[in-house]
Design a protein around this motif. Structure first.
Motif, PDB file in Angstrom:
ATOM      1  N   ASN A   1       0.793  -1.153   0.060  1.00  0.00           N
ATOM      2  CA  ASN A   1      -0.200   0.074   0.024  1.00  0.00           C
ATOM      3  C   ASN A   1       0.891   1.411  -0.049  1.00  0.00           C
ATOM      4  N   TYR A   2       1.876   1.292   0.621  1.00  0.00           N
ATOM      5  CA  TYR A   2       2.921   2.329   1.012  1.00  0.00           C
ATOM      6  C   TYR A   2       3.296   2.966  -0.547  1.00  0.00           C
TER       7      TYR A   2
ATOM      8  N   ILE B   1       1.377   2.642  -3.382  1.00  0.00           N
ATOM      9  CA  ILE B   1       0.315   3.076  -4.095  1.00  0.00           C
ATOM     10  C   ILE B   1       0.019   4.683  -3.626  1.00  0.00           C
ATOM     11  N   ASN B   2       0.177   5.160  -2.353  1.00  0.00           N
ATOM     12  CA  ASN B   2      -0.488   6.297  -1.956  1.00  0.00           C
ATOM     13  C   ASN B   2       0.524   7.038  -1.017  1.00  0.00           C
ATOM     14  N   PRO B   3       1.998   7.253  -1.321  1.00  0.00           N
ATOM     15  CA  PRO B   3       2.927   7.583  -0.036  1.00  0.00           C
ATOM     16  C   PRO B   3       2.434   9.154  -0.109  1.00  0.00           C
ATOM     17  N   THR B   4       2.999   9.408   1.192  1.00  0.00           N
ATOM     18  CA  THR B   4       3.000  10.876   1.721  1.00  0.00           C
ATOM     19  C   THR B   4       4.141  11.543   1.239  1.00  0.00           C
TER      20      THR B   4
ATOM     21  N   GLY C   1      -0.725  12.510  -9.732  1.00  0.00           N
ATOM     22  CA  GLY C   1      -0.869  12.820  -8.521  1.00  0.00           C
ATOM     23  C   GLY C   1      -0.516  11.950  -7.317  1.00  0.00           C
ATOM     24  N   HIS C   2       0.921  10.980  -8.070  1.00  0.00           N
ATOM     25  CA  HIS C   2       1.820  10.685  -6.856  1.00  0.00           C
ATOM     26  C   HIS C   2       2.654  11.310  -6.466  1.00  0.00           C
TER      27      HIS C   2
ATOM     28  N   ARG D   1       0.956   1.395 -11.313  1.00  0.00           N
ATOM     29  CA  ARG D   1      -0.112   1.709 -11.986  1.00  0.00           C
ATOM     30  C   ARG D   1      -1.305   0.748 -11.762  1.00  0.00           C
TER      31      ARG D   1
ATOM     32  N   GLY E   1      -1.378  -1.697  -9.389  1.00  0.00           N
ATOM     33  CA  GLY E   1      -1.620  -2.182  -8.171  1.00  0.00           C
ATOM     34  C   GLY E   1      -1.255  -3.774  -7.773  1.00  0.00           C
TER      35      GLY E   1
END
Length: 268
Positions: A13-14, A16-19, A51-52, A244, A246
């Motif tokens: 998961n990290y 796919i949508n990291p901060t 948007g990543h 891309r 997942g």
């Protein structure tokens, strides 16, 4: 009726949508590594456009650019005498406005068995030409995985290897990656290290003459002109798919460029 489910590995998961940008350690800046870096530049730009948070790459190599490196590797005549890692990272940063870093040392433990500084990363990509270097990387990754630090916790290792006309790319998970519950797929949480699964293959694919080539012609006797490029593109496509899509059904491939055959390696 029992229908066999397709085996897949879901991306951590990290990724796919990291901060923050995903930290990548690229180990080796030669024929394959120099081209993988170009792919990572393209990947970083594309991820940000989607948007990543993108990538933050650190390139490790202690080699100096020589005349024999020109042509097959991604270097210019004006860069001879410079460290490979420095030349490539400076060029990447100028091109794409990144702040990626170069290390002019090997990715290995020191004489006191200490891990290299700045070794922490989420993704490790090795483009090295010796079995010894791969086993050293595997040992470092196991130690990093056993540490308690959460920042830059290692998750994946992608290894590129080749001989003159053939090569392989193997994606491994560093430890077990938690998988979601799925009714559609059979999930695979652990992708084995290349050093554990294919030790004999590594020994066969190792370039036995590791003395520096004195010319491009001599270098081409060891590795054909486009084997590195082909592996770099296909391996980078596998990594791109993790971001891309997942998930992936495959964890690598074998490639024979002489007769244009490619054999995917399924997960599980």
């Amino acid at each position: 009726m029992n229908i066999e489910k397709t085996k897949v590995h879901f991306t951590d998961n990290y990724l796919i949508n990291p901060t923050n940008p995903i930290v990548v350690n690229l180990i080796g800046a030669g024929g394959t590594g120099s081209k993988v870096l170009t792919s990572l530049m393209e990947m970083n730009h594309s991820l940000i456009a989607l948007g990543h948070a993108g990538l933050n790459v650190r390139l490790w190599d202690d080699d100096i650019i020589t005349e024999a490196n020109l042509g097959r590797q991604r270097f210019a005549h004006s860069e001879t005498g410079l460290y490979k890692s420095v030349a490539l990272i400076n060029r990447a940063n100028r091109w794409s406005g990144t702040n990626w870093k170069a290390e002019t040392i090997k990715f290995e433990k020191d004489s006191l068995d200490r891990l290299p500084e700045n070794a922490g990363a989420t993704i490790f990509i090795s483009c090295v030409d010796s079995v010894k270097a791969r086993f050293e990387i595997a040992d470092i990754l196991k130690q990093l995985n056993n540490s308690r630090a959460y920042a830059n916790r290692p998750r994946y290792w992608m290894d590129f290897g080749n001989s003159q006309h053939t090569g392989q790319v193997i994606l491994s998970s560093i430890g077990t990656i938690k998988q979601p519950n799925s009714e559609k797929y059979e999930t695979v949480a652990n992708l084995p290290f290349v050093t554990e699964e294919f030790p004999e293959l590594l020994k066969q694919s190792e370039i036995t003459d590791d003395t520096p080539s004195c010319s491009l012609a001599e270098a081409l006797e060891k590795q054909d002109l486009y084997i590195n490029s082909a592996l770099a593109q296909m391996g980078s496509s596998l990594l791109w798919g993790l971001f891309r899509n997942g998930l992936t059904q495959y964890r690598g491939f074998f490639l024979n460029l002489k007769d244009f055959r490619s054999q995917p390696i399924p997960v599980g």
